[in-house]
Scaffold this active site. Structure first.
Site, PDB file in Angstrom:
ATOM      1  N   ASP A  10      10.594  13.557  15.549  1.00  0.00           N
ATOM      2  CA  ASP A  10      12.000  13.148  15.548  1.00  0.00           C
ATOM      3  C   ASP A  10      12.036  11.635  15.753  1.00  0.00           C
ATOM      4  OD1 ASP A  10      14.702  13.000  15.725  1.00  0.00           O
ATOM      5  OD2 ASP A  10      14.919  14.269  17.495  1.00  0.00           O
ATOM      6  N   ASP A 105      15.588  12.137   9.419  1.00  0.00           N
ATOM      7  CA  ASP A 105      14.754  11.557  10.482  1.00  0.00           C
ATOM      8  C   ASP A 105      13.985  12.612  11.268  1.00  0.00           C
ATOM      9  OD1 ASP A 105      16.919  12.648  11.702  1.00  0.00           O
ATOM     10  OD2 ASP A 105      17.436  10.919  12.931  1.00  0.00           O
ATOM     11  N   GLU A 106      13.810  13.782  10.704  1.00  0.00           N
ATOM     12  CA  GLU A 106      13.088  14.846  11.406  1.00  0.00           C
ATOM     13  C   GLU A 106      12.223  15.622  10.424  1.00  0.00           C
ATOM     14  OE1 GLU A 106      15.388  17.401  14.372  1.00  0.00           O
ATOM     15  OE2 GLU A 106      16.951  16.466  13.189  1.00  0.00           O
TER      16      GLU A 106
END
Lengths: 448, 82
Positions: A10, A105-106
């Site tokens: 993350d 973003d993960e």
């Protein structure tokens, strides 16, 4: 059977961190990434320095700036973040072929079948080399070593930090990555899952939102340990068989959801776009222009993926945040901006709008089917329309999305506002004054 | 302060292998030496690949864009204190 090692990575305050990496003067300062100060958008991300003042992702920009007036507001740049994310995911793919992109973003990474050691000893300067898998047959890669390597590579290549969670499944890995941020690394092995969940608030688990939390509270359940004590029959009664079973498993830290590499991700079930207006729209023409812009974008995406939609959905959010969602099944699947606009406007006109100010609009196409072999349009008018759409698509393929638009859109404020915020069309617009007949133009003849 | 410029400019750059490194640019009749390329990213506009560079002259941060198809450079934004 060896224990599965799933990593959840993350990126910390991703958009704000990218801006701070690009601009050293922003480092250590409160940064909010959102729309332009005059736009009524939301906080896309806030740096940790801004978060210290209570600024949170998703809150109205005005509220964020009230909490932290000294924050530096940066207009979001989708291209910058998307390209950074793409390069990060490519790096992760060097580590394991099983990388599931969960959001911009993960990502989840399955290390179960990756063999170690992951990289040779660190080269001079302490810089990590790109890892290789299959380096030492028979020994499974150490997940902590892999996590450190990933974090070091991301820091080295992008000047960004990431928090990593390791667990026996996606549920636990995601939980672990959120336990220590920023720049954290938490491993919850199978043997420690129960202890980790015992006193954990239920809404810390991915998938349990405010509504489920409220229902569980009515049962006197606030922690995962408490949820595990609830008889499964009661969960079935309250939540149905499927969701009841899932909740029971989640309370035990069990998740069977596989890591699906992005190359094997299922096709989208719908495609849509939304736009928060610069000012509340009270004029039907403004609303129609916005709907047309969104419909053109949806149509373009459908055609690019050779899909068509049978259901058109319109989302209308009023100034007071009252939101209406209506959909309509179309007589036949459609993929043109004009047809989607027409369908969305028909929905809008049936909604009983009565001139109330509109804050946000969204248009999507669902019940998607493959366009497949080129359909034969029956009438000359339809064939002409299809040729026009195809010519427009070829122009956009060659010169970019903003190169050409219906005249009603090209000179509209909403078009400018939308693309100014998305970062497209930032170079000199390309325009050609035509003096030759259309049939002389290779683009319109189908040559690119 | 963030200022949008969107102006075609002249840039001196080193092309080595697949890497591009801008070293100076001319803006407002002034040659601005680039001390550091702080970030790079890319995007597409139609068939053209656009390579973006965030660069510093030690005082300000500038955002440059190279249209790899037309080989033109633009100064897009300037970030300065104050």
């Amino acid at each position: 059977m060896p224990e599965r090692h799933i990593l959840h990575i993350d990126m910390d305050a991703f958009f704000a961190s990218v801006e701070q990496a690009a601009n050293p003067r922003l480092r250590g300062k409160p940064v909010i990434v959102g729309g332009n100060r005059s736009y009524r958008s939301v906080v896309a991300t806030a740096s940790y320095e801004a978060r210290a003042f209570g600024v949170k992702t998703g809150m109205p920009l005005g509220e964020g700036l009230r909490l932290c007036p000294q924050a530096i507001l940066i207009p979001g740049d989708t291209a910058k973040y998307a390209d950074t994310a793409r390069r990060i995911f490519t790096l992760l793919n060097d580590l394991s072929p099983a990388v599931e992109v969960f959001s911009i973003d993960e990502a989840f990474i399955d290390l179960t079948h990756v063999h170690g050691p992951l990289s040779p000893p660190a080269p001079p300067m302490g810089l990590p080399r790109r890892p290789t898998f299959g380096g030492c047959p028979g020994s499974v890669a150490d997940p902590v070593e892999a996590a450190y390597l990933m974090k070091a590579m991301i820091r080295h290549h992008f000047k960004l930090t990431a928090s990593v969670g390791i667990g026996p499944n996606k549920l636990i890995a995601k939980l672990a990555s959120g336990l220590k941020k920023p720049d954290g690394l938490v491993w919850i092995p199978q043997a420690q899952v129960q202890a980790a969940l015992e006193n954990l608030p239920v809404d810390e688990l991915c998938g349990i939102g405010p509504r489920t939390k409220g229902h569980l509270l009515n049962l006197g359940v606030t922690t995962c340990g408490g949820l595990a004590q609830i008889p499964i029959r009661l969960l079935h009664q309250k939540f149905g068989i499927i969701w009841g079973d899932l909740l029971h498993k989640m309370s035990q830290g069990v998740s069977e959801s596989p890591v699906v590499p992005y190359t094997q991700a299922p096709e989208a079930k719908s495609m849509g776009h939304s736009h928060t207006l610069n000012h509340d729209a009270r004029d039907r023409e403004d609303i129609e222009t916005t709907i047309q812009m969104l419909a053109e974008k949806v149509g373009r995406r459908l055609r690019r993926d050779k899909m068509q939609g049978k259901v058109v959905t319109l989302v209308v959010r009023l100034a007071g945040f009252e939101t209406f969602v209506r959909q309509e099944v179309q007589p036949a699947p459609i993929d043109s901006g004009a047809a989607i606009t027409q369908a969305a406007m028909a929905i809008f006109d049936d909604m009983g709008w009565r001139g109330r100010p509109v804050r946000m609009l969204g248009v999507s196409a669902g019940a998607l089917t493959a366009r497949g072999v080129r359909q034969l349009e029956l009438f000359e008018e339809e064939r002409g329309e299809r040729r026009l759409i195809e010519a427009l698509d070829r122009i956009r393929d060659k010169y970019g999305e903003r190169a050409i638009a219906p005249a009603t859109l090209a000179y509209s404020q909403v078009w400018d506002d939308h693309y100014a915020l998305k970062g497209h069309g930032r170079l000199t617009p390309r325009a050609v004054i035509r003096e030759s007949p259309p049939e002389a133009d290779p683009l319109l003849r189908g040559e690119s | 302060m963030l200022e949008r410029i969107h102006q075609e400019i002249e840039v001196g750059a080193i092309f080595k292998g697949h890497q591009t490194r801008p070293v100076w640019f001319i803006w407002n009749k002034r040659k601005v030496p680039i001390q550091e390329v702080t970030y790079t990213w890319s995007d597409r506009e139609g068939k053209a690949r656009i390579q973006y560079f965030a660069v510093s002259d030690g005082a300000n941060i500038y955002e440059l864009a190279l249209d790899c198809h037309e080989l033109t450079w633009h100064l897009l934004r300037v970030y300065s204190d104050g």
